[in-house]
Design a protein around this motif. Structure first.
Motif, short mmCIF file in Angstrom:
data_model
loop_
_atom_site.label_atom_id
_atom_site.label_comp_id
_atom_site.label_asym_id
_atom_site.label_seq_id
_atom_site.Cartn_x
_atom_site.Cartn_y
_atom_site.Cartn_z
N LYS A 147 49.86 4.45 8.96
CA LYS A 147 50.29 4.79 10.32
C LYS A 147 49.19 4.40 11.31
CE LYS A 147 53.32 8.65 9.24
NZ LYS A 147 53.77 9.99 9.58
N MET A 148 49.61 3.86 12.43
CA MET A 148 48.65 3.53 13.51
C MET A 148 48.87 4.50 14.67
SD MET A 148 46.36 1.18 14.53
CE MET A 148 46.73 -0.51 14.08
N THR A 149 47.80 5.18 15.04
CA THR A 149 47.87 6.09 16.18
C THR A 149 47.08 5.50 17.33
OG1 THR A 149 47.98 7.97 14.67
CG2 THR A 149 47.41 8.45 16.97
N THR A 150 47.72 5.38 18.47
CA THR A 150 47.04 4.85 19.65
C THR A 150 46.88 5.96 20.68
OG1 THR A 150 48.15 2.75 19.25
CG2 THR A 150 47.03 2.99 21.36
N GLN A 151 45.66 6.16 21.10
CA GLN A 151 45.36 7.24 22.04
C GLN A 151 44.74 6.67 23.31
OE1 GLN A 151 45.53 11.01 21.75
NE2 GLN A 151 45.47 10.35 23.89
N PHE A 152 45.42 6.88 24.43
CA PHE A 152 44.85 6.51 25.73
C PHE A 152 44.25 7.74 26.40
CE2 PHE A 152 47.65 2.96 25.06
CZ PHE A 152 47.05 1.90 25.73
N VAL A 153 43.19 7.52 27.14
CA VAL A 153 42.59 8.57 27.96
C VAL A 153 42.63 8.07 29.41
CG1 VAL A 153 40.51 9.94 28.44
CG2 VAL A 153 41.09 9.32 26.07
N TYR A 154 42.88 9.00 30.34
CA TYR A 154 43.04 8.62 31.76
C TYR A 154 42.02 9.36 32.62
CZ TYR A 154 47.45 6.98 29.88
OH TYR A 154 48.40 6.33 29.13
N ASP A 155 41.62 8.70 33.68
CA ASP A 155 40.64 9.27 34.61
C ASP A 155 41.26 9.32 36.00
OD1 ASP A 155 38.56 10.00 36.22
OD2 ASP A 155 37.18 8.41 35.57
N ASN A 156 41.64 10.51 36.41
CA ASN A 156 42.24 10.69 37.75
C ASN A 156 41.23 11.34 38.69
OD1 ASN A 156 44.21 10.59 39.72
ND2 ASN A 156 45.20 12.50 39.10
N SER A 157 39.95 11.13 38.40
CA SER A 157 38.91 11.76 39.23
C SER A 157 38.44 10.79 40.32
CB SER A 157 37.72 12.15 38.36
OG SER A 157 36.97 11.00 38.03
N TYR A 215 45.48 5.31 6.43
CA TYR A 215 46.01 4.67 5.23
C TYR A 215 46.83 5.67 4.42
CZ TYR A 215 43.09 0.63 6.22
OH TYR A 215 42.55 -0.48 6.81
N PRO A 216 47.64 5.16 3.50
CA PRO A 216 48.48 6.06 2.70
C PRO A 216 47.67 7.13 1.96
CG PRO A 216 49.20 3.80 2.39
CD PRO A 216 47.94 3.74 3.20
N ASP A 217 46.43 6.83 1.61
CA ASP A 217 45.62 7.84 0.90
C ASP A 217 44.98 8.84 1.85
OD1 ASP A 217 43.59 6.46 2.12
OD2 ASP A 217 42.62 5.77 0.28
N GLY A 218 45.24 8.68 3.14
CA GLY A 218 44.76 9.66 4.11
C GLY A 218 43.49 9.28 4.84
#
Lengths: 249, 482
Positions: B436-446, B403-406
């Motif tokens: 701001k919207m932050t989208t974080q993907f994590v990947y598994d190549n194991s 949010y704008p207030d952090g």
């Protein structure tokens, strides 16, 4: 009254849909020209193939309900009679018990012929195959997977495999194996457990019952088992391929 | 002696069984009667399961009747107590979702009690009226249906994304309240996504058009420059410095083929047709429904539909016949839906701290953090849909709003992303200007990722299932009068 009518209509509609799961008698030729007979279960839709290998004291009919359930769930299924059993009695092979040594020698070729027949049906995805093997069919299933790299998963019922088969399982971490047996069936339970223990696949597991019998006869005592096997395939042999890299055969 | 896995499964099973045993008397005490299919279970199945578990749908068996359902009783109990079914992947600790299809604990207890008490059918007069499902496989009965031309999917080879432009089936300005897409051969469809565009005379109707992406023997797109990753090199170093279109190299050949023809024409240059790609069939997702939001998508008269088709070969040649169904509003709704890419610029800008072209997943890496995507909101907006998209190495996705207030709020966490169930999560979240919207993907190549076709390979951004993506897909509504 109206409610019952609707329910009846729903059941009729459901049965009509289920009837799309077709079972047809089939025959194909083994490597030496011998005719093998069985049944092909399908809804007519393209999908993976599952081969059902019966125990050596029965015939393919023991898988009739499993074949229907699997085909309803999206698989194209072939069950056939080994030589000297069921509808594959004839010619030089009329007595399995008396001719078992010779028939077992020929069995790998017959199983490969069955896989070839199944994948030639035009609706079976040759890259997505599974095998169920009961009793003597279990060892055949393992070695068929060894010869056919597109076999993705195995279900072994009350039967294991030989040393070469165990080595193959150990070196095939991509193949999940479901082992099924009943405790009092000591040899069947021990051999299937040994096969599952050899698997390095994280999803391989053992389903051990009590006083449930041997191979497909377990279905009678454990009426939920056939559905469990279908769920196993849905979990480990996807209906959708969604594409594989060209180097993955 | 069970295997280790079997022991774990048994422990889980024992816990589930224990919970069920506790649930059985509690439920029986509460209701004062035996648990039956007709009275207790069928209403739950109608509401939560039959949309998929009926003939012609994706479910492996029908749940329309007792006869259909009974053989699967134990499997149903296992699926609901483990919360494997119905498929729903949002972390319950975050967000509130209008289309949350996870079962209430009371319903799980009822099903478990029914199975544990012998899975009785009960009296037919206790059964609710059958749900009247739309015909022909639809979830929602469409007002208008578009049938795409049959597409021959070959048994082998790599198919690039293709676009097909057709006139939209609406002669007047139209408010579309839902869109549903049904391929006839979903096992070969990676996606079929469409979008609407004002008609331009240069668009090629009834012609497939695609950019031919050069690939190596392993099917990896050849993009330049892409330095070979040195053993042990930081992941971000690999693939860095790419520019231009993320998927299509500048030197790609454009190919066209008319519908019904096998003749392909090749030329250098850019595609003529627009790309499509907003509203989708994806594995596990067939329906966009704005009705619960009292919203609709506005389509001007004379628009075209551009459909982006991504078929994947699986060893068997098939013919796919895809249908798209629309419901339309008779009167304009209160709110207008906008997908992220069509938000008016003054409302939303999207920037990335690192381009997703940097995505380079090392072999055997089980927890690779993809480049996060950051969306900045320039005006108050209402977020209504979140649809994370990655391929078979996708492991998790998290959307965090700052949010704008952090202060930060996780609005969606998908801890177990599943390519086979690419759900759209519907919400109603008022986002103030400056957030701001932050989208974080994590990947598994194991090797532990059962869908991983080859853990020994580096994986880069790309179109194919064995390459990767990380797309947030956000949807918004604004008041129609705004």
């Amino acid at each position: 009254m109206m409610k019952r009518l609707w329910l009846a209509l729903a059941i009729v509609a459901s049965l009509a849909a289920e009837s799309r799961a077709e079972k047809k008698a089939v025959s194909f030729i083994g490597p030496d020209g011998f005719t093998l007979k069985g049944a092909f279960y399908t809804t007519g839709k393209a999908g993976p193939g599952v081969l059902l290998l019966h125990q050596c004291n029965a015939d393919h009919q023991v898988y009739d309900n499993l074949g229907t359930l699997l085909s309803t769930a999206g698989y194209n299924v072939l069950a056939f009679d080994f030589r000297g059993l069921g509808q594959s009695k004839g010619g030089d092979f009329t007595n399995f018990a008396a001719q078992s040594r010779k028939i077992l020698e020929l069995m790998p070729g017959d199983v490969d012929a069955a896989l070839k027949f199944m994948t030639s049906q035009g609706i079976v995805n040759p890259n997505a195959l599974g095998i169920v093997g009961g009793d003597c069919g279990a060892n055949q299933a393992v070695h068929a997977a060894e010869r056919n790299p597109t076999v993705r998963t195995l279900v072994l019922m009350s039967g294991g495999t030989d040393a070469a088969g165990e080595a193959f399982i150990k070196n095939s971490p991509k193949i999940p194996i479901l082992g099924i047996a009943s405790e009092e069936d000591r040899e069947g339970a021990a051999t299937v457990k040994k096969a599952v223990d050899a698997s390095m696949n994280a999803y391989s597991r053992l389903e051990m019952f009590k006083n449930a019998g041997h191979a497909a006869s377990i279905f009678e005592k454990e009426p939920d088992l056939e559905a469990d096997i279908v769920i196993w395939f849905r979990t480990n042999l996807a209906i959708g391929g969604y594409g594989l890299p060209p180097t993955i055969k | 002696m069970f295997t280790k896995i079997s022991r774990i499964v048994c422990m889980i099973g024992a816990l589930a069984a224990g919970a069920s045993m506790l649930a059985l008397p509690a439920f029986a005490e509460e209701t004062g009667s035996a648990v039956t299919f007709n009275k207790d279970v069928l209403p739950i199945l109608q509401k939560n399961c039959q949309s998929c578990h009926r003939p012609g749908q994706i479910g492996p068996f029908s749940m329309l009747s007792y006869k259909d359902t009974r053989p699967w009783a134990k499997a149903i109990k296992a699926a609901v107590t483990s919360r494997t079914m119905p498929p729903w992947f949002a972390d319950a600790r975050y967000g509130h979702f209008l289309n949350d299809r996870s079962l209430k604990q009371a319903d799980i207890d009822k099903i478990a009690a029914w199975v544990d008490s012998g899975a009785a059918e009960g009296d037919a007069k206790d059964a609710p009226s059958p749900t009247q499902w739309p015909a022909a496989g639809w979830q929602v009965q469409p007002d208008v249906v578009v049938e795409l031309p049959p597409f021959q999917v070959p048994a082998r080879g790599v198919l690039d994304w293709m676009t097909l432009v057709i006139p939209a089936p609406f002669k007047e300005d139209t408010w579309i309240t839902s869109m549903e897409i049904l391929p006839s051969e979903p096992s070969t469809v990676h996606h079929a996504c469409w979008d609407f565009y004002p008609h331009k005379p240069e668009y090629l109707y009834n012609t497939y058009e695609w950019s031919e992406i050069p690939r190596d023997d392993e099917g990896i797109a050849e993009r330049t420059p892409r330095p070979a990753p040195a053993p042990g090199a930081p992941a971000a170093a690999a693939g860095a410095g790419e520019g231009g279109n993320a998927f299509v190299p500048a030197n790609a050949t454009v190919v066209t083929r008319e519908v019904g023809s096998t003749v392909e024409k090749r030329r250098k240059g850019r595609p003529v047709n627009p790309n499509g790609g907003i509203y989708c069939y994806l594995p596990g997702l067939t329906l966009e429904d704005y009705r619960p939001m009292n919203a609709a998508y506005f389509l001007p008269a004379g628009s075209d539909i551009a459909i982006n088709l991504h078929y994947t070969t699986n060893g068997l040649a098939v013919t796919d016949k895809t249908r798209i169904g629309f419901t339309v509003a008779k009167t304009p709704p209160a709110k207008q839906f906008f997908p992220q890419t069509q938000m008016p610029n003054q409302l939303l800008s999207i920037a990335q701290e690192r381009p997703t072209t940097e995505l380079a997943i090392p072999p055997y890496e089980a927890n690779y953090l993809g480049p996060p995507t950051v969306s900045t909101f320039n005006k108050d907006v209402e977020l209504v849909t979140l649809r994370p998209h990655a391929h078979v190495r996708g492991k998790s996705a998290k959307y965090t709003l700052t949010y704008p207030d952090g202060h930060e709020e996780v609005v969606l966490n998908v801890p177990r992303y599943d390519f086979n169930w690419q759900l759209s999560y519907a919400t109603s979240l008022k986002i103030p200007k400056g957030s701001k919207m932050t989208t974080q993907f994590v990947y598994d190549n194991s090797p532990g990722n059962k869908y991983n076709p080859d853990p020994s390979k580096w994986v880069y951004q790309g179109q194919q299932s064995w390459e990767e993506m990380g797309t947030p897909f956000l949807g918004f509504v604004v008041d129609r009068t705004q």
